[in-house]
Design an enzyme around this catalytic site. Structure first.
Site, PDB file in Angstrom:
ATOM      1  N   PRO A   1       5.464 -18.877  -2.515  1.00  0.00           N
ATOM      2  CA  PRO A   1       5.789 -20.143  -3.404  1.00  0.00           C
ATOM      3  C   PRO A   1       4.444 -20.225  -3.783  1.00  0.00           C
ATOM      4  O   PRO A   1       3.424 -20.487  -2.952  1.00  0.00           O
ATOM      5  CB  PRO A   1       6.248 -20.968  -2.373  1.00  0.00           C
ATOM      6  CG  PRO A   1       7.148 -20.060  -1.329  1.00  0.00           C
ATOM      7  CD  PRO A   1       6.092 -18.986  -1.260  1.00  0.00           C
ATOM      8  N   GLU A   2       4.011 -20.752  -5.144  1.00  0.00           N
ATOM      9  CA  GLU A   2       2.874 -21.172  -5.655  1.00  0.00           C
ATOM     10  C   GLU A   2       3.206 -22.673  -6.223  1.00  0.00           C
ATOM     11  O   GLU A   2       4.172 -23.236  -5.941  1.00  0.00           O
ATOM     12  CB  GLU A   2       2.447 -20.159  -6.872  1.00  0.00           C
ATOM     13  CG  GLU A   2       2.269 -18.686  -6.219  1.00  0.00           C
ATOM     14  CD  GLU A   2       2.047 -17.958  -7.324  1.00  0.00           C
ATOM     15  OE1 GLU A   2       1.248 -18.083  -8.582  1.00  0.00           O
ATOM     16  OE2 GLU A   2       2.268 -16.690  -7.165  1.00  0.00           O
TER      17      GLU A   2
END
Ligand SMILES: [Zn+2]
Length: 266
Positions: free
Chosen positions: A2-3
Site C-alpha cells: 500500500p502506498e
C-alpha cells in the site's frame, strides 16, 4: 505494498467508521506484529481509550488515543484493516464500544504496530521526506536538481519524498514521459514540472478510486480498490502502450520490477 492513496483511503474510511469509539478489548494472535512495547503493555495502554484522531504520515497510519498515546500502524506488504471484521483472518482484533471489531489481517506478517507516547519522536517519522501535497513546484524542482541518483528509486526513497512506492512511481514517470533510469539532476525544467504535476494527479486519481488492489490491499470494508483498471504501465509488461502501442517493458531497477514504455519515456 500500500502506498499513499491506499493508506489515505483507509485513513478516511477509519475516520467515518471508528472515530470516537472506545477500544474495549484486544486479542493478539501474532505477537510478532507488536513492535513496541511488550504485548501486555501494548494491550494495557490501549484498552479503555477511545480513538480521538486519525492521521497519515507517508505510508504510516496513526491513531491518536484519548489517553495521550498513539497507535502507529504500518501495513507494509500485506497488512489489512477491516471493519466491521469477522475475526477469521485477524492477527490482531480490536473490539470496539459499538460491539463490532476492527480486524488487523496480515498474511505475510511484515506489518508493524506500535503504541507510542509521542509519535513525533518515532525515528521513522523524523526521517520522512515531505509529502508531494505539502511541496511547492519550485521546492520539488530544487530537490531534484541536487540529486544524481536514478529518478525512480529516488521517488521511492521515503526520506526524500514520502508516500510514493513502486507502483505510483512507475505510473507518474510514464505520464510525465520520463525514463525511470534517468538521473534526477538530468531532468529539464519542463520535465521536472511535468513530473511534479503527474505525481500529484496520479495520487489524487488513485485516492478517488480508493487505491489499487495489487497484492493484498483492501479498503476498510474488505472490498478491493478500483484503480488497477486505470494503470498505464504497472504490471502490463508485453501489453501495448496505451499511447504508442509499443510493448511495455519490465526491468529490474534498484531491485524492484520497473514498468515503462521504451518509446514514450525518454
Ligand atoms: Zn508508448
Amino acid at each position: 505494498m500500500p502506498e499513499l492513496p491506499e493508506v489515505e483511503t483507509v485513513k478516511r474510511e477509519l475516520e467515518k467508521a471508528v472515530l470516537g469509539k472506545k477500544i474495549t478489548a484486544i486479542l493478539v494472535h501474532s505477537p510478532k506484529l507488536i513492535r513496541e512495547p511488550a504485548v501486555d503493555k501494548f494491550k494495557k495502554g490501549i484498552i479503555g481509550a477511545s480513538i480521538k484522531n486519525i492521521l497519515r504520515k507517508g505510508k504510516l497510519l496513526i491513531l491518536e488515543l484519548s489517553n495521550g498515546k498513539s497507535l502507529a500502524i504500518h501495513l507494509k506488504m500485506t497488512g489489512q484493516l477491516v471493519y466491521p471484521g469477522d475475526g477469521k483472518k485477524a492477527r490482531v482484533v480490536f473490539y470496539l464500544s459499538d460491539g463490532k471489531n476492527l480486524d488487523f489481517n496480515d498474511q505475510r506478517l511484515f506489518a508493524e504496530l506500535r503504541l507510542l507516547d509521542d509519535w513525533r519522536s518515532l525515528k521513522f517519522i523524523q526521517g520522512l521526506g515531505p509529502e508531494p501535497f505539502d511541496l511547492g513546484r519550485d521546492a520539488f524542482k530544487e530537490m531534484l536538481s541536487t540529486k544524481t541518483s536514478k529518478i525512480k528509486p529516488l521517488l521511492m526513497d521515503q526520506t526524500f519524498i514520502s508516500g510514493i512506492g513502486n507502483l505510483y512511481a512507475a505510473e507518474a514517470l510514464f505520464r510525465a514521459k520520463i525514463n525511470p533510469e534517468r538521473r534526477a539532476n538530468s531532468l529539464s525544467e519542463k520535465e521536472k514540472e511535468r513530473l511534479f504535476k503527474e505525481i500529484k494527479d496520479t495520487l489524487l486519481e488513485a485516492i478517488k478510486y480508493k487505491g489499487s488492489s495489487v497484492d493484498q490491499y483492501v479498503q476498510l470494508t474488505g472490498e478491493p480498490g478500483a484503480y488497477v483498471k486505470f494503470h498505464k504501465v504497472y504490471d502490463r509488461q508485453g501489453k501495448p502502450c496505451l499511447v504508442c502501442k509499443t510493448p511495455i517493458k519490465r526491468t529490474a531497477l534498484g531491485g524492484r520490477g520497473t514498468y515503462f514504455c521504451p518509446k514514450c519515456q525518454k
